[in-house]
Design a protein around this motif. Structure first.
Motif, PDB file in Angstrom:
ATOM      1  N   LEU A  42      -0.968 -20.032 -12.492  1.00  0.00           N
ATOM      2  CA  LEU A  42      -0.929 -19.599 -11.100  1.00  0.00           C
ATOM      3  C   LEU A  42      -0.354 -18.196 -10.965  1.00  0.00           C
ATOM      4  CD1 LEU A  42       0.227 -22.903  -9.348  1.00  0.00           C
ATOM      5  CD2 LEU A  42      -2.096 -21.996  -9.553  1.00  0.00           C
ATOM      6  N   LEU A  43       0.516 -17.803 -11.894  1.00  0.00           N
ATOM      7  CA  LEU A  43       1.117 -16.466 -11.854  1.00  0.00           C
ATOM      8  C   LEU A  43       0.213 -15.400 -12.463  1.00  0.00           C
ATOM      9  CD1 LEU A  43       4.796 -17.285 -12.923  1.00  0.00           C
ATOM     10  CD2 LEU A  43       4.035 -16.553 -10.660  1.00  0.00           C
ATOM     11  N   ASP A  44      -0.701 -15.798 -13.335  1.00  0.00           N
ATOM     12  CA  ASP A  44      -1.514 -14.836 -14.083  1.00  0.00           C
ATOM     13  C   ASP A  44      -2.625 -14.256 -13.198  1.00  0.00           C
ATOM     14  OD1 ASP A  44      -3.418 -13.596 -15.865  1.00  0.00           O
ATOM     15  OD2 ASP A  44      -2.501 -14.724 -17.498  1.00  0.00           O
ATOM     16  N   PRO A  45      -2.671 -12.935 -13.033  1.00  0.00           N
ATOM     17  CA  PRO A  45      -3.710 -12.331 -12.183  1.00  0.00           C
ATOM     18  C   PRO A  45      -5.120 -12.472 -12.741  1.00  0.00           C
ATOM     19  CG  PRO A  45      -2.441 -10.639 -13.323  1.00  0.00           C
ATOM     20  CD  PRO A  45      -1.731 -11.942 -13.566  1.00  0.00           C
ATOM     21  N   ASP A  46      -5.243 -12.747 -14.044  1.00  0.00           N
ATOM     22  CA  ASP A  46      -6.565 -12.916 -14.645  1.00  0.00           C
ATOM     23  C   ASP A  46      -7.160 -14.299 -14.368  1.00  0.00           C
ATOM     24  OD1 ASP A  46      -6.568 -10.367 -15.745  1.00  0.00           O
ATOM     25  OD2 ASP A  46      -5.594 -11.045 -17.591  1.00  0.00           O
ATOM     26  N   VAL A  47      -6.330 -15.222 -13.896  1.00  0.00           N
ATOM     27  CA  VAL A  47      -6.798 -16.577 -13.578  1.00  0.00           C
ATOM     28  C   VAL A  47      -7.113 -16.631 -12.091  1.00  0.00           C
ATOM     29  CG1 VAL A  47      -6.220 -19.024 -13.521  1.00  0.00           C
ATOM     30  CG2 VAL A  47      -5.441 -17.598 -15.425  1.00  0.00           C
ATOM     31  N   GLU A  48      -8.375 -16.885 -11.777  1.00  0.00           N
ATOM     32  CA  GLU A  48      -8.789 -16.906 -10.377  1.00  0.00           C
ATOM     33  C   GLU A  48      -8.843 -18.309  -9.780  1.00  0.00           C
ATOM     34  OE1 GLU A  48     -13.235 -16.281  -9.857  1.00  0.00           O
ATOM     35  OE2 GLU A  48     -12.939 -15.427 -11.871  1.00  0.00           O
ATOM     36  N   GLN A  49      -8.986 -19.318 -10.641  1.00  0.00           N
ATOM     37  CA  GLN A  49      -9.084 -20.694 -10.135  1.00  0.00           C
ATOM     38  C   GLN A  49      -8.510 -21.661 -11.164  1.00  0.00           C
ATOM     39  OE1 GLN A  49     -12.955 -21.773  -8.630  1.00  0.00           O
ATOM     40  NE2 GLN A  49     -12.589 -23.955  -8.918  1.00  0.00           N
ATOM     41  N   VAL A  50      -7.736 -22.627 -10.671  1.00  0.00           N
ATOM     42  CA  VAL A  50      -7.142 -23.654 -11.527  1.00  0.00           C
ATOM     43  C   VAL A  50      -7.484 -25.029 -10.969  1.00  0.00           C
ATOM     44  CG1 VAL A  50      -5.040 -24.569 -12.570  1.00  0.00           C
ATOM     45  CG2 VAL A  50      -5.192 -22.124 -12.034  1.00  0.00           C
ATOM     46  N   LEU A  51      -8.066 -25.861 -11.811  1.00  0.00           N
ATOM     47  CA  LEU A  51      -8.318 -27.261 -11.452  1.00  0.00           C
ATOM     48  C   LEU A  51      -7.320 -28.124 -12.198  1.00  0.00           C
ATOM     49  CD1 LEU A  51      -9.974 -29.610 -10.233  1.00  0.00           C
ATOM     50  CD2 LEU A  51     -11.455 -29.461 -12.256  1.00  0.00           C
ATOM     51  N   SER A  52      -6.519 -28.866 -11.464  1.00  0.00           N
ATOM     52  CA  SER A  52      -5.588 -29.812 -12.067  1.00  0.00           C
ATOM     53  C   SER A  52      -6.212 -31.197 -12.022  1.00  0.00           C
ATOM     54  CB  SER A  52      -4.254 -29.819 -11.307  1.00  0.00           C
ATOM     55  OG  SER A  52      -3.444 -30.893 -11.723  1.00  0.00           O
ATOM     56  N   VAL A  53      -6.265 -31.854 -13.176  1.00  0.00           N
ATOM     57  CA  VAL A  53      -6.814 -33.204 -13.255  1.00  0.00           C
ATOM     58  C   VAL A  53      -5.695 -34.150 -13.686  1.00  0.00           C
ATOM     59  CG1 VAL A  53      -8.544 -34.718 -14.284  1.00  0.00           C
ATOM     60  CG2 VAL A  53      -9.071 -32.287 -13.918  1.00  0.00           C
ATOM     61  N   GLY A  54      -5.500 -35.205 -12.901  1.00  0.00           N
ATOM     62  CA  GLY A  54      -4.447 -36.166 -13.226  1.00  0.00           C
ATOM     63  C   GLY A  54      -4.567 -37.434 -12.411  1.00  0.00           C
ATOM     64  N   ARG A  55      -3.614 -38.333 -12.636  1.00  0.00           N
ATOM     65  CA  ARG A  55      -3.653 -39.630 -11.959  1.00  0.00           C
ATOM     66  C   ARG A  55      -3.052 -39.597 -10.558  1.00  0.00           C
ATOM     67  NH1 ARG A  55      -1.795 -40.993 -17.142  1.00  0.00           N
ATOM     68  NH2 ARG A  55      -3.273 -42.177 -18.415  1.00  0.00           N
ATOM     69  N   ARG A  56      -2.229 -38.609 -10.291  1.00  0.00           N
ATOM     70  CA  ARG A  56      -1.580 -38.552  -8.982  1.00  0.00           C
ATOM     71  C   ARG A  56      -1.500 -37.107  -8.498  1.00  0.00           C
ATOM     72  NH1 ARG A  56       2.231 -39.877 -12.827  1.00  0.00           N
ATOM     73  NH2 ARG A  56       3.979 -38.422 -13.122  1.00  0.00           N
ATOM     74  N   PRO A  57      -1.400 -36.929  -7.178  1.00  0.00           N
ATOM     75  CA  PRO A  57      -1.307 -35.568  -6.625  1.00  0.00           C
ATOM     76  C   PRO A  57      -0.045 -34.865  -7.104  1.00  0.00           C
ATOM     77  CG  PRO A  57      -1.837 -37.162  -4.908  1.00  0.00           C
ATOM     78  CD  PRO A  57      -1.457 -37.954  -6.111  1.00  0.00           C
ATOM     79  N   LEU A  58      -0.112 -33.544  -7.224  1.00  0.00           N
ATOM     80  CA  LEU A  58       1.030 -32.766  -7.701  1.00  0.00           C
ATOM     81  C   LEU A  58       2.058 -32.512  -6.606  1.00  0.00           C
ATOM     82  CD1 LEU A  58      -0.820 -30.089  -9.857  1.00  0.00           C
ATOM     83  CD2 LEU A  58       0.336 -32.156 -10.643  1.00  0.00           C
ATOM     84  N   GLY A  59       1.616 -32.542  -5.357  1.00  0.00           N
ATOM     85  CA  GLY A  59       2.535 -32.272  -4.261  1.00  0.00           C
ATOM     86  C   GLY A  59       2.843 -30.795  -4.088  1.00  0.00           C
ATOM     87  N   GLN A  60       1.963 -29.933  -4.532  1.00  0.00           N
ATOM     88  CA  GLN A  60       2.145 -28.501  -4.311  1.00  0.00           C
ATOM     89  C   GLN A  60       0.829 -27.868  -3.897  1.00  0.00           C
ATOM     90  OE1 GLN A  60       2.445 -25.796  -7.854  1.00  0.00           O
ATOM     91  NE2 GLN A  60       2.800 -27.708  -8.977  1.00  0.00           N
ATOM     92  N   GLN A  61       0.937 -26.738  -3.236  1.00  0.00           N
ATOM     93  CA  GLN A  61      -0.241 -26.033  -2.754  1.00  0.00           C
ATOM     94  C   GLN A  61      -0.209 -24.592  -3.241  1.00  0.00           C
ATOM     95  OE1 GLN A  61      -0.233 -26.510   1.525  1.00  0.00           O
ATOM     96  NE2 GLN A  61      -1.327 -28.456   1.388  1.00  0.00           N
ATOM     97  N   HIS A  62      -1.391 -24.076  -3.551  1.00  0.00           N
ATOM     98  CA  HIS A  62      -1.540 -22.682  -3.959  1.00  0.00           C
ATOM     99  C   HIS A  62      -2.992 -22.305  -3.733  1.00  0.00           C
ATOM    100  CE1 HIS A  62      -1.636 -19.078  -6.513  1.00  0.00           C
ATOM    101  NE2 HIS A  62      -0.307 -19.101  -6.483  1.00  0.00           N
ATOM    102  N   GLU A  63      -3.211 -21.062  -3.378  1.00  0.00           N
ATOM    103  CA  GLU A  63      -4.577 -20.628  -3.065  1.00  0.00           C
ATOM    104  C   GLU A  63      -5.524 -20.750  -4.259  1.00  0.00           C
ATOM    105  OE1 GLU A  63      -3.520 -15.862  -3.776  1.00  0.00           O
ATOM    106  OE2 GLU A  63      -4.185 -16.586  -1.824  1.00  0.00           O
ATOM    107  N   LYS A  64      -4.999 -20.708  -5.468  1.00  0.00           N
ATOM    108  CA  LYS A  64      -5.842 -20.848  -6.661  1.00  0.00           C
ATOM    109  C   LYS A  64      -6.092 -22.304  -7.050  1.00  0.00           C
ATOM    110  CE  LYS A  64      -4.130 -16.708  -9.110  1.00  0.00           C
ATOM    111  NZ  LYS A  64      -3.544 -16.260 -10.406  1.00  0.00           N
ATOM    112  N   LEU A  65      -5.259 -23.209  -6.542  1.00  0.00           N
ATOM    113  CA  LEU A  65      -5.197 -24.566  -7.078  1.00  0.00           C
ATOM    114  C   LEU A  65      -6.064 -25.556  -6.316  1.00  0.00           C
ATOM    115  CD1 LEU A  65      -3.803 -26.597  -9.031  1.00  0.00           C
ATOM    116  CD2 LEU A  65      -2.006 -26.831  -7.291  1.00  0.00           C
ATOM    117  N   THR A  66      -6.870 -26.311  -7.068  1.00  0.00           N
ATOM    118  CA  THR A  66      -7.549 -27.490  -6.537  1.00  0.00           C
ATOM    119  C   THR A  66      -7.205 -28.664  -7.456  1.00  0.00           C
ATOM    120  OG1 THR A  66      -9.568 -26.995  -7.795  1.00  0.00           O
ATOM    121  CG2 THR A  66      -9.459 -26.187  -5.524  1.00  0.00           C
ATOM    122  N   GLU A  67      -7.356 -29.885  -6.939  1.00  0.00           N
ATOM    123  CA  GLU A  67      -6.961 -31.055  -7.707  1.00  0.00           C
ATOM    124  C   GLU A  67      -8.078 -32.099  -7.740  1.00  0.00           C
ATOM    125  OE1 GLU A  67      -2.947 -32.696  -7.387  1.00  0.00           O
ATOM    126  OE2 GLU A  67      -2.541 -31.185  -5.854  1.00  0.00           O
TER     127      GLU A  67
END
Length: 215
Positions: free
Chosen positions: A21-46
């Protein structure tokens, strides 16, 4: 760069997600898991999946790298149960991503003592070895990260109670522990995995000294 992170609710995955999320070269992050992370960020989808052996709901198209940080302790588990969590779930992610993008980078968080021969007496080491070997066969651009003692940073905490207690007890001596060769941190693991995904590396299996040397 678009990346997928597995196990972001765990200690290592938390650190890897933070660096993504801090790296400017990363434009999109998909988190895959069993439960929600409970955080929000413009790059992050779950993608929240109750059964991670079935990832048919995940669209793997367009992703450049997968950072697989999901794992459990083998304590009290049968080999079949441990294999389901360690091997089956990993390959349930690795196979469809490879189909969508064979050139993607797949980085797997393994462990010191992993048995690459798959023939040793230690159950978890054999299963980890099988997982590593099949990933290296599947991906031309795959790296196995084998950390030793991991120092949690920036709020990262272990989901295993025994590990949390150990980290609390050892915290006062972290400055001394850092001098040991078999020590790295959640921050450095995240940075190393991102660097490998961007630029590649000479070693396919990385130990703590190798992880700390990646820039």
């Amino acid at each position: 760069m678009k990346v997928i992170v597995y196990g972001a609710s765990g200690m290592v995955g938390y650190g890897v997600l933070r660096e993504c999320l801090l790296d400017p070269d990363v434009e999109q992050v998909l988190s895959v898991g069993r439960r929600p992370l409970g955080q929000q960020h413009e790059k992050l989808t779950e993608a929240v999946l109750p059964d991670l052996t079935d990832q048919s709901a995940v669209d793997f198209a367009g992703y450049d790298a997968c950072f697989f940080c999901l794992g459990v302790s083998s304590a009290g588990m049968s080999e079949d149960a441990y294999r389901r969590v360690t091997y089956d779930i990993t390959m349930a992610a690795a196979n469809p991503l490879h189909e969508a993008n064979p050139d993607a980078c797949f980085i797997y968080v393994s462990g010191m003592g992993t048995d690459s021969t798959e023939q040793g007496r230690t159950m978890w080491a054999r299963v980890k070895g099988k997982t590593e070997n099949d990933l290296l066969k599947l991906y031309a651009n795959a790296y196995m990260v084998r950390p030793g003692f991991i120092e949690p940073k920036h709020g990262a905490t272990s989901s295993t109670t025994a590990y949390r207690i150990a980290y609390t007890i050892l915290r006062p001596v972290f400055p001394l522990i850092r001098r040991m060769k078999a020590v790295t941190s959640t921050e450095q693991i995240g940075k190393a995995m991102l660097a490998l995904a961007k630029h590649g590396g000479d070693k396919k299996i990385l130990y703590p000294q190798d992880i700390n040397a990646v820039r």
